[in-house]
Design an enzyme around this catalytic site. Sequence first.
Site, PDB file in Angstrom:
ATOM      1  N   GLY A   1      14.172 -38.108   1.209  1.00  0.00           N
ATOM      2  CA  GLY A   1      13.807 -39.270   0.420  1.00  0.00           C
ATOM      3  C   GLY A   1      12.530 -39.953   0.843  1.00  0.00           C
TER       4      GLY A   1
ATOM      5  CB  ALA B   1      10.675 -36.731  -9.311  1.00  0.00           C
TER       6      ALA B   1
ATOM      7  CG  LEU C   1      19.655 -29.993  -1.092  1.00  0.00           C
ATOM      8  CD1 LEU C   1      19.338 -30.209   0.388  1.00  0.00           C
ATOM      9  CD2 LEU C   1      18.594 -30.657  -1.955  1.00  0.00           C
TER      10      LEU C   1
ATOM     11  CD  GLU D   1      14.046 -30.389  -3.674  1.00  0.00           C
ATOM     12  OE1 GLU D   1      14.934 -31.098  -4.191  1.00  0.00           O
ATOM     13  OE2 GLU D   1      13.921 -29.181  -3.920  1.00  0.00           O
TER      14      GLU D   1
ATOM     15  CD  GLU E   1      -1.319  -2.350   2.071  1.00  0.00           C
ATOM     16  OE1 GLU E   1      -2.108  -3.074   2.688  1.00  0.00           O
ATOM     17  OE2 GLU E   1      -0.078  -2.542   2.074  1.00  0.00           O
TER      18      GLU E   1
ATOM     19  NE  ARG F   1      22.227 -26.839  -9.611  1.00  0.00           N
ATOM     20  CZ  ARG F   1      21.728 -27.543  -8.613  1.00  0.00           C
ATOM     21  NH1 ARG F   1      21.890 -27.124  -7.356  1.00  0.00           N
ATOM     22  NH2 ARG F   1      21.084 -28.670  -8.844  1.00  0.00           N
TER      23      ARG F   1
END
Length: 376
Positions: free
Chosen positions: A298, A156, A206, A296, A54, A209
């Site tokens: 394991g 993933a 970690l 991330e 603001e 990049r």
Amino acid sequence: MGTEEIDNKLMARAIELAHQGDPSPNPRVGAVVALGSKVIAEGLHAAAGEDHAEVAVLREAGSKAKGKTLYATLEPCNHEGKTARCVDEILSAGIKRVVIGCRDPNPNVEGGGVERLKEAGVEVTVGVLEKEATAIIKPWKKYVTQNVSYLSLKLAVSLDGRIASRTGASKWISSPESRTRAQSLRAAHDAVMVGINTVIADDPRLTVRDVPGRSPIRCIIDSRLRLPMDSNLVAGAGDVPTCVITTTEAPQGLAETLEQAGVNVIRVPATAEGRCDMLAVLKELAVREVVNVLCEGGAELAGTLLAARLPDEMHSFVAPVLLGPRGRPGAVDWAGPDSPTDAPHIESPKWELCGTDAYVSGPLVYPKKARTTGAG
């Protein structure tokens, strides 16, 4: 164009601006000053310690702000902090009307900005695109109301749910586009968390990049202080803040060696299994002004977190490859629910293509309470 349509359009723009800031541990906020549908000035809370959205937009507007409408994604503050009260600046600028996306959920704030503005004769409209405005501050809301860091879980996997081949090779399952998106996710969080087994197996850095943004604090869950002194994480501790979270029972000598190398050692209570109490971990991070954390892996850490119902949202990349039943087990190692109806799931999942991969993300819902355990 009617008032409601104008309000929605300009609040949507303020929300776009809010997403451009990186003000943690403060909330993301965007603001617009307008006359009807004509934008006079735009602003956002860019970084902690800098002008609130603001104030930034009023400085941009200057004398043109008088008599205009101010749009803000979050209720303007009415308390002293590192910056001036936004309400005072709004009143001094002569703003006629203020349109707000959502109210401030901070329980530690005394005196609402809405009430102060109304008392001063300013017309106030609250709740324009409220769902979208609230979504921007979801991690911060949990941080300020529960004193716990907001947790995102990233996975993933292959089509058949594996994270590596039978030889242990995992580079690269995901597409280059998925890896870039993962880097952007990392940059959007205050901290990135992994388990010690992942560190020993992969020796990750970690860091952020190939995309804009800062590298988050690096957190390793390591109940027995097994972090190798020659690891990339220890070697880079002088450049990127790095912490090891261990139990109160871990050897003091190992802790002192890590601290001499620039690694911050944080101790939390141990579970019955001798692992780190993960809720205590998130509370300790919140004390250190970590609003949101990206885990991330394991597989063991991810499973522990899900069993304890701690992740708030999920980001999963699924690659169109098959690694076979002898490949490394999936990204989550846990007993799992008794039936599919009891399983945690992504609510209103958002599906995208990342190169050749499917990327699904969204908030996690837990239909049935699971047993709490530890990790590390």
